[in-house]
Design a protein around this motif. Structure first.
Motif, short mmCIF file in Angstrom:
data_model
loop_
_atom_site.label_atom_id
_atom_site.label_comp_id
_atom_site.label_asym_id
_atom_site.label_seq_id
_atom_site.Cartn_x
_atom_site.Cartn_y
_atom_site.Cartn_z
N SER A 304 21.07 -25.47 -14.53
CA SER A 304 21.56 -26.16 -13.34
C SER A 304 20.89 -27.53 -13.35
O SER A 304 19.67 -27.64 -13.23
CB SER A 304 21.16 -25.36 -12.10
OG SER A 304 21.42 -26.10 -10.95
N VAL A 305 21.69 -28.58 -13.53
CA VAL A 305 21.11 -29.87 -13.93
C VAL A 305 20.24 -30.55 -12.86
O VAL A 305 19.36 -31.32 -13.19
CB VAL A 305 22.21 -30.80 -14.48
CG1 VAL A 305 23.05 -31.36 -13.35
CG2 VAL A 305 21.62 -31.92 -15.33
N HIS A 306 20.49 -30.27 -11.59
CA HIS A 306 19.66 -30.93 -10.56
C HIS A 306 18.37 -30.15 -10.27
O HIS A 306 17.31 -30.74 -10.18
CB HIS A 306 20.47 -31.13 -9.27
CG HIS A 306 21.73 -31.92 -9.48
ND1 HIS A 306 22.96 -31.34 -9.58
CD2 HIS A 306 21.92 -33.25 -9.66
CE1 HIS A 306 23.87 -32.27 -9.79
NE2 HIS A 306 23.28 -33.44 -9.85
N GLY A 307 18.52 -28.86 -10.14
CA GLY A 307 17.34 -28.05 -9.84
C GLY A 307 17.73 -26.60 -9.72
O GLY A 307 18.91 -26.27 -9.61
N SER A 308 16.74 -25.72 -9.77
CA SER A 308 17.06 -24.30 -9.62
C SER A 308 15.85 -23.52 -9.11
O SER A 308 14.73 -24.05 -9.08
CB SER A 308 17.54 -23.70 -10.94
OG SER A 308 16.43 -23.37 -11.75
N SER A 309 16.11 -22.29 -8.70
CA SER A 309 15.04 -21.48 -8.13
C SER A 309 14.20 -20.85 -9.24
O SER A 309 13.19 -20.23 -8.98
CB SER A 309 15.65 -20.38 -7.27
OG SER A 309 16.51 -19.60 -8.06
N ARG A 310 14.65 -21.02 -10.51
CA ARG A 310 13.91 -20.38 -11.60
C ARG A 310 13.45 -21.37 -12.66
O ARG A 310 13.96 -22.49 -12.75
CB ARG A 310 14.80 -19.30 -12.25
CG ARG A 310 14.85 -18.04 -11.39
CD ARG A 310 15.34 -16.86 -12.17
NE ARG A 310 16.57 -17.12 -12.89
CZ ARG A 310 17.56 -16.23 -12.99
NH1 ARG A 310 17.46 -15.06 -12.42
NH2 ARG A 310 18.63 -16.53 -13.66
N GLU A 311 12.49 -20.93 -13.47
CA GLU A 311 11.94 -21.74 -14.54
C GLU A 311 13.07 -22.29 -15.44
O GLU A 311 14.11 -21.68 -15.58
CB GLU A 311 11.01 -20.90 -15.45
CG GLU A 311 9.69 -20.51 -14.81
CD GLU A 311 9.82 -19.36 -13.81
OE1 GLU A 311 10.94 -18.85 -13.59
OE2 GLU A 311 8.79 -18.99 -13.23
N HIS A 312 12.78 -23.40 -16.06
CA HIS A 312 13.65 -24.00 -17.08
C HIS A 312 15.04 -24.37 -16.54
O HIS A 312 16.01 -24.41 -17.29
CB HIS A 312 13.79 -23.09 -18.30
CG HIS A 312 12.47 -22.53 -18.78
ND1 HIS A 312 11.41 -23.34 -19.10
CD2 HIS A 312 12.06 -21.24 -18.95
CE1 HIS A 312 10.38 -22.58 -19.48
NE2 HIS A 312 10.74 -21.31 -19.38
N LEU A 313 15.12 -24.59 -15.24
CA LEU A 313 16.39 -24.96 -14.60
C LEU A 313 17.47 -23.90 -14.83
O LEU A 313 18.66 -24.24 -14.96
CB LEU A 313 16.88 -26.33 -15.11
CG LEU A 313 15.98 -27.54 -14.87
CD1 LEU A 313 16.59 -28.79 -15.51
CD2 LEU A 313 15.79 -27.79 -13.38
N ILE A 314 17.08 -22.66 -14.89
CA ILE A 314 18.07 -21.61 -15.09
C ILE A 314 18.53 -21.06 -13.74
O ILE A 314 17.70 -20.69 -12.91
CB ILE A 314 17.50 -20.51 -16.01
CG1 ILE A 314 17.30 -21.14 -17.41
CG2 ILE A 314 18.45 -19.31 -16.09
CD1 ILE A 314 16.63 -20.26 -18.41
N PRO A 315 19.83 -21.10 -13.48
CA PRO A 315 20.35 -20.69 -12.17
C PRO A 315 20.45 -19.17 -12.02
O PRO A 315 20.34 -18.44 -13.01
CB PRO A 315 21.74 -21.32 -12.13
CG PRO A 315 22.16 -21.38 -13.56
CD PRO A 315 20.91 -21.52 -14.39
#
Ligand code: HEC
Ligand code: HEC
Ligand code: HEC
Ligand code: HEC
Ligand code: HEC
Ligand code: HEC
Ligand code: HEC
Ligand code: HEC
Ligand code: HEC
Ligand code: HEC
Length: 350
Positions: A304-315
């Protein structure tokens, strides 16, 4: 609401008429050549509805009589109090202070070309500008006009009436590109809600970022590293086309948007010890998933290119057609594991 506005505007109009009456009376009383006043001969200067403060009271605050007979052909009866911006700043001290305190100054302002944008005597606009933005700005910024009128996708805020100055100061700013606020703040101030466009919902990016445990560090540089704030040939106003479906050929060019900052080796090397952490031993799992001639998995399947709840920007979920497919990713010290609609749990160890 409408009626009270109308009333207000009517009262204002009456006020304006009274005002104009007194103004005209003062100017007409100012005799120069026999019985005539300045505006008897120079009607054009006061033709438009809104008079510049000093024009309304006394022409000679700016046009200082120099003793020569006026009007006589080939003779100039007046000398300007000051030239260029100096004249304006002799009264507009606040504006001068703001401009000289700011790091970034708009070129025509720095050159003292106030009258490239402002009428000196009278105007149809309360800020005495010749026309509202974007037309005012297009006069010099024809490249941006072309981009906005010809591109496949337009940021409507740029093209609508008054648009340019919602983001740019016409004079000066402490922010680069004379932006009215820090770029990221500026964008997120509007993108703090879901926006409906052509029956489509545009994600509330502010909320997404605020709720993200991990934010993409690319955002530190603002948003225009990836988005064009005015217009673009690419969806989502991206500077470079970027595949947002589930599949695309895994070529380097397809991901130029990312490779402006990231190393292409993460995609191109079949085996590696350094180019990516997403590997099983030396087997590059980015290569495995993405680098395929036709049905390469795109980055959006896993990031997820802007941000995510998990490590490594993984949604948590990924759009797969109409399905929000869950992505069960677990990070470990030496690798990770993933289970999803794509496959049962698979583990990688570096
Ligand atoms: C705020 C200062 C200011 C005031 C007040 C002002 N002028 Fe001017 N005027 C200017 C400037 C600046 C120019 C442009 C001079 C140039 O281009 O060299 C100008 C130009 C002119 C010109 C020649 C060009 C043109 O636009 O026709 C005339 C005539 C003129 N003014 C008349 C007037 C009259 C009449 C008044 C009062 C009703 C007035 N001005 C009040 C600043 C002022
Ligand atoms: C009897 C008519 C008449 C009156 C009254 C008159 N002007 Fe003019 N003015 C002219 C003419 C004619 C010119 C030369 C042509 C032109 O530029 O419009 C001129 C030129 C100007 C100019 C440009 C050239 C210059 O001298 O710098 C300014 C500024 C100006 N007038 C200001 C004024 C102001 C201020 C007043 C009142 C204090 C005034 N005029 C009164 C007719 C008049
Ligand atoms: C002799 C003093 C004086 C000079 C010289 C002067 N102004 Fe003004 N200006 C005023 C006054 C007074 C007002 C009306 C009061 C206000 O709105 O702040 C005004 C209003 C304005 C406004 C509208 C402001 C607003 O907030 O709506 C603009 C724009 C402006 N002037 C630009 C200029 C420019 C450009 C110049 C130089 C060509 C200039 N002024 C020269 C006194 C001056
Ligand atoms: C590139 C066009 C441009 C130039 C050049 C320019 N201005 Fe302006 N100016 C504007 C616009 C547009 C506004 C109206 C801003 C708004 O509505 O918020 C404005 C507003 C103003 C105001 C009103 C202030 C306010 O906060 O509302 C003043 C005074 C002013 N300008 C003076 C000047 C002076 C003096 C110069 C020359 C040093 C100058 N301007 C050069 C475009 C310009
Ligand atoms: C009289 C001509 C003129 C007008 C009108 C004008 N600009 Fe400019 N603008 C310039 C010039 C010249 C530059 C410097 C371009 C360069 O250096 O390549 C510039 C640069 C800029 C920049 C880049 C600043 C930077 O730091 O790189 C922005 C943003 C901008 N203008 C916005 C606007 C907006 C918004 C308007 C309308 C309110 C406007 N301009 C109207 C002449 C103008
Ligand atoms: C949504 C906010 C926004 C709006 C609306 C907007 N701009 Fe910009 N503009 C920006 C940002 C952000 C940048 C800096 C982009 C960058 O650094 O790549 C910029 C850059 C510029 C530049 C400098 C270009 C360059 O290559 O350096 C100019 C000139 C400009 N804008 C003019 C305009 C004009 C004219 C309008 C109205 C038609 C306008 N802008 C509307 C945000 C905006
Ligand atoms: C004044 C409010 C406002 C500001 C400031 C603003 N936007 Fe927008 N933005 C909108 C609106 C409204 C839309 C949807 C309508 C449109 O533009 O077509 C939109 C659409 C977008 C889209 C297209 C989304 C899509 O799915 O098509 C992107 C990307 C975008 N904005 C990015 C930015 C960036 C980057 C900035 C800062 C440089 C910014 N916006 C500043 C109001 C704003
Ligand atoms: C690293 C590049 C990058 C940066 C930096 C970036 N974006 Fe995006 N943005 C994208 C991509 C790629 C898309 C389209 C696919 C997606 O949403 O994952 C997108 C989509 C969008 C959309 C449309 C979302 C929708 O649902 O239609 C908006 C609005 C947006 N971004 C705003 C912003 C704002 C505001 C910023 C700055 C705070 C920003 N972006 C920073 C790459 C970026
Ligand atoms: C403006 C520069 C820039 C751009 C463009 C950019 N990134 Fe990044 N990205 C970074 C930086 C800096 C980091 C943090 C350091 C690192 O991990 O490389 C990062 C980190 C990441 C991470 C998380 C790494 C982790 O393990 O936490 C992912 C995933 C990522 N980027 C994907 C993308 C994708 C996908 C694109 C293209 C849509 C992209 N980036 C475009 C600068 C950028
Ligand atoms: C199949 C899922 C998947 C796809 C598709 C994918 N990534 Fe990743 N990516 C990951 C995982 C998982 C990690 C975290 C690896 C770790 O640190 O354990 C990662 C990490 C990253 C990182 C951090 C640096 C690194 O390589 O370890 C970047 C940058 C990155 N990805 C960019 C991209 C880009 C750009 C694309 C599209 C070209 C992409 N990813 C496609 C799963 C994927």
């Amino acid at each position: 609401m409408k009626t009270s506005r109308k009333k207000l505007s009517k009262n204002l109009n009456i006020g304006l008429l009274l005002c104009l009456f007194f103004v005209q009376a003062t100017i007409f009383a100012q005799n120069v050549s026999g019985e005539k006043s300045c505006v008897d001969c120079h009607k054009r200067t006061v033709k438009k509805d809104i008079l510049h403060g000093p024009v309304a009271s006394d022409c000679t605050v700016c046009h200082v009589p120099n003793g020569k007979q006026h009007p006589i052909e080939d003779e100039e009866g007046f000398t300007l109090l000051e030239e260029g911006a100096k004249l304006c700043f002799s009264c507009h001290e606040e504006e001068q202070k703001t401009i000289s305190n700011n790091k970034y100054v708009h070129k025509p302002v720095a050159r003292g070309e106030c009258s490239e944008c402002h009428e000196v005597h009278s105007s149809n606009d309360s800020k005495l500008i010749f026309s509202n933005s974007p037309d005012l700005c297009y006069f010099c910024h024809d490249k941006i006009e072309t981009a906005i009128s010809k591109s496949a996708f337009t940021h409507s805020v740029a093209s609508e009436e008054g648009g340019c100055i919602t983001c740019h100061s016409p004079h000066s700013s402490s922010e680069k590109k004379i932006l009215v606020a820090k770029e990221k703040t500026l964008c997120l101030d509007c993108h703090d809600k879901t926006i409906e466009k052509d029956g489509r919902k545009i994600t509330n990016i502010n909320k997404l970022i605020a709720e993200s445990k991990v934010q993409h560090p690319a955002l530190d540089d603002g948003c225009s590293v990836c988005h064009n704030p005015h217009a673009s040939e690419n969806k989502f106003l991206l500077n470079i086309a970027y595949p947002t479906g589930n599949y695309a050929p895994g070529t380097e060019e397809n991901y130029d948007l990312c490779f402006g900052c990231h190393d292409t080796d993460l995609l191109l090397l079949e085996t590696t010890k350094y180019a990516t952490q997403f590997r099983d031993g030396e087997r590059n799992l980015h290569y495995l998933h993405v680098n395929k001639k036709q049905k390469g998995r795109t980055c959006v399947n896993c990031h997820s290119v802007h941000g995510s709840s998990r490590e490594h920007l993984i949604p948590e979920t990924v759009k797969f057609g109409g399905w929000n497919m869950p992505l069960k990713f677990k990070p470990f010290d030496d690798g990770g594991s993933c289970a999803s609609g794509c496959h049962k749990e698979e583990r990688y160890t570096r």
